[in-house]
Design a protein around this motif. Structure first.
Motif, PDB file in Angstrom:
ATOM      1  N   LEU A   1       0.695  -1.352  -0.020  1.00 25.36           N
ATOM      2  CA  LEU A   1       0.155   0.224   0.019  1.00 25.36           C
ATOM      3  C   LEU A   1       0.948   1.373   0.232  1.00 25.36           C
TER       4      LEU A   1
ATOM      5  N   GLU B   1       0.404   4.451  -2.569  1.00 17.65           N
ATOM      6  CA  GLU B   1       0.462   5.512  -2.268  1.00 17.65           C
ATOM      7  C   GLU B   1       1.613   6.486  -2.904  1.00 17.65           C
TER       8      GLU B   1
ATOM      9  N   SER C   1      -5.439   7.283   1.023  1.00 17.34           N
ATOM     10  CA  SER C   1      -6.228   6.679   2.100  1.00 17.34           C
ATOM     11  C   SER C   1      -6.361   7.718   3.002  1.00 17.34           C
TER      12      SER C   1
ATOM     13  N   CYS D   1      -8.822   3.075   2.087  1.00 16.26           N
ATOM     14  CA  CYS D   1      -8.207   3.386   0.737  1.00 16.26           C
ATOM     15  C   CYS D   1      -8.949   3.547  -0.357  1.00 16.26           C
TER      16      CYS D   1
END
Lengths: 118, 118
Positions: free
Chosen positions: B52, B56, B63, B72
């Motif tokens: 993640l 990102e 998120s 998210c």
DNA sequence: CGATTGGTTAAGCATATGCTTTTGTATCGC
DNA sequence: GCGATACAAAAGCATATGCTTAACCAATCG
């Protein structure tokens, strides 16, 4: 990290490097020899060969040797498959927004009723 | 390998991993919590968090934390930019084939003349 | 309150990646 | 044939990547 990578993995991985994208970009304008591809890149010849190996491993590029020159050409179908994946995601994403849109329209109508009651 | 990577580098790099693509795929169907995203993946929770973080970092996912849950969502515009790059390559590739097509048409006509001379 | 749930941080480790230099090896032009 | 050209293969090295385990923190829930 056991290397069992799919074609899509290898395609995206190959495209993640700016030098390799430059090579792909050049090859969209027609085939080229290795040294021709190497010329604009600020690195040694072997480094370029390694990038080409990655691109061939990802089936984004094919090549054949004629005499002492290796001619590289784009494998557009692989580029297409990467694009298709992104396209499918966008399709689902937009489908979702359609649903959301219709949902909000419904709310609007009902909201209108509520407002009428005020 | 001095890390000075562009947004496009990071996007393609992020998409080069099947677990991360699975996360993106899930998020095209709407927002999800971290544990929800982790569930179908055969790896530990921290591993998912690292994926993640990559997503990102590539601006493919955003998120926000609500209470103790992190929600998210997909950042579709970044997906679009990756698609746009591939699209541009295909456009150039097809333009090239148009030219080739017209060139071959020309040859055909001239060839017709040649055949007429036989 | 205390236990659980959901997430976070840090450390460690094996392997992969992106270069380099060095050392070949065919092939072409004279 | 002989030197230049175009590529090839191999080794070495720094850093990146994809996991793991272990320890931790902060909102809930009973």
């Amino acid at each position: 990290m056991l290397n069992q990578s799919t074609p899509l993995d290898r395609a995206f991985q190959a495209l993640a490097d700016p030098s390799r994208r430059a090579i792909v970009e050049r090859l969209t304008r027609g085939p080229a020899s290795v040294s021709e591809l190497a010329k604009p890149l600020a690195m040694t010849f072997p480094a370029v060969m390694q990038h080409l190996a990655v691109l061939e491993g990802a089936a984004l590029v094919a090549s054949q040797k004629i005499g002492r020159v290796r001619i590289c050409r784009l494998e557009a179908s692989t580029l297409d498959r990467a694009e298709a994946w992104l396209n499918a995601r966008r399709a689902e994403w937009e489908r979702r927004f359609d649903r959301l849109g219709r949902y909000l329209e419904e709310l609007q109508k009902e909201g209108g009723d509520d407002e009428a009651r005020n």
